[in-house]
Write a protein that holds these residues in place. Structure first.
Motif, PDB file in Angstrom:
ATOM      1  N   ALA A  26       0.831  -1.206   0.000  1.00  0.00           N
ATOM      2  CA  ALA A  26       0.000   0.000   0.000  1.00  0.00           C
ATOM      3  C   ALA A  26       0.867   1.258   0.000  1.00  0.00           C
ATOM      4  N   ARG A  27       1.941   1.244   0.772  1.00  0.00           N
ATOM      5  CA  ARG A  27       2.820   2.416   0.838  1.00  0.00           C
ATOM      6  C   ARG A  27       3.617   2.633  -0.453  1.00  0.00           C
ATOM      7  N   SER A  28       3.854   1.585  -1.211  1.00  0.00           N
ATOM      8  CA  SER A  28       4.641   1.724  -2.441  1.00  0.00           C
ATOM      9  C   SER A  28       3.868   2.434  -3.544  1.00  0.00           C
ATOM     10  N   GLY A  29       2.560   2.482  -3.421  1.00  0.00           N
ATOM     11  CA  GLY A  29       1.752   3.174  -4.424  1.00  0.00           C
ATOM     12  C   GLY A  29       1.312   2.285  -5.568  1.00  0.00           C
ATOM     13  N   VAL A  30       1.684   1.028  -5.548  1.00  0.00           N
ATOM     14  CA  VAL A  30       1.320   0.106  -6.622  1.00  0.00           C
ATOM     15  C   VAL A  30      -0.192  -0.039  -6.700  1.00  0.00           C
ATOM     16  N   ALA A  32      -2.481   2.039  -5.627  1.00  0.00           N
ATOM     17  CA  ALA A  32      -3.086   3.296  -6.075  1.00  0.00           C
ATOM     18  C   ALA A  32      -2.962   3.448  -7.594  1.00  0.00           C
ATOM     19  N   ARG A  33      -1.806   3.082  -8.141  1.00  0.00           N
ATOM     20  CA  ARG A  33      -1.624   3.207  -9.592  1.00  0.00           C
ATOM     21  C   ARG A  33      -2.521   2.237 -10.351  1.00  0.00           C
ATOM     22  N   VAL A  34      -2.706   1.063  -9.815  1.00  0.00           N
ATOM     23  CA  VAL A  34      -3.563   0.082 -10.477  1.00  0.00           C
ATOM     24  C   VAL A  34      -5.018   0.535 -10.462  1.00  0.00           C
ATOM     25  N   LEU A  35      -5.435   1.139  -9.360  1.00  0.00           N
ATOM     26  CA  LEU A  35      -6.826   1.567  -9.221  1.00  0.00           C
ATOM     27  C   LEU A  35      -7.093   2.956  -9.789  1.00  0.00           C
TER      28      LEU A  35
END
Length: 183
Positions: A26-30, A32-35
């Motif tokens: 969650a902290r890596s942003g993966v 967020a980028r996918v969603l």
């Protein structure tokens, strides 16, 4: 004393490791980028990008051609025939470069190889027949990364070709040995 089975400890360790993995993910942003919602360009947006890229390609081509012509207009240390040959060779290289850039543009926009060749040929003829108006040459459009890469490469290589031609026309021919007056 509290007794905990080995199986319970193993389950707790696995849950702990999974929880740490989820927090790291969650902290890596993966996630967020996918969603993240993605925008798809409309036909008008694609046409605007294509036109802006064509103008940028033509601007680089025209600048290099202009540099070669200005170099040719100088008083050169080589014969006019040599200068004409150098200019013609470099102009041919610039035409080939522009054609390749237009093919790359067409392919980046999703056309097949055959269609890309036809597009490049027609676009070259259009650009040669009617240069881009000055007011449109400097119109700024933020290009998509693939299109920007094409323009950047066109700029870089066209400058190299123009510089190579200018150097070839302005460098003195190598000194040929002169016969001495002594026997």
């Amino acid at each position: 004393m509290i007794r905990v089975s080995r199986r319970t400890v193993q389950i707790l360790v696995i849950v702990f490791v999974v929880a740490i993995g989820l927090v790291a993910l969650a902290r890596s942003g993966v996630v967020a980028r996918v969603l993240e919602p993605r925008a798809i360009a409309t036909a008008a947006d694609t046409d605007k990008q294509r036109a802006a890229t064509e103008r940028a390609i033509q601007r680089a081509h025209a600048a290099a051609v202009d540099q070669l012509r200005r170099s040719r207009a100088l008083k050169l240390p080589i014969t006019d025939a040599q200068a004409a040959a150098i200019e013609a060779s470099n102009l041919a290289d610039l035409r080939t470069l522009r054609h390749s850039a237009l093919v790359s543009l067409s392919q980046a926009l999703g056309q097949g190889a055959g269609d890309a060749e036809a597009y490049a040929t027609v676009t070259e003829q259009r650009l040669d027949a009617s240069p881009v108006p000055e007011k449109l040459l400097n119109e700024s459009v933020l290009l998509a990364p693939k299109l920007f890469a094409i323009v950047q490469k066109m700029d870089e290589i066209s400058v190299q070709i123009a510089d190579r031609g200018t150097r070839a026309m302005t460098v003195s021919p190598s000194a040929s040995p002169r016969p001495s007056g002594a026997p």
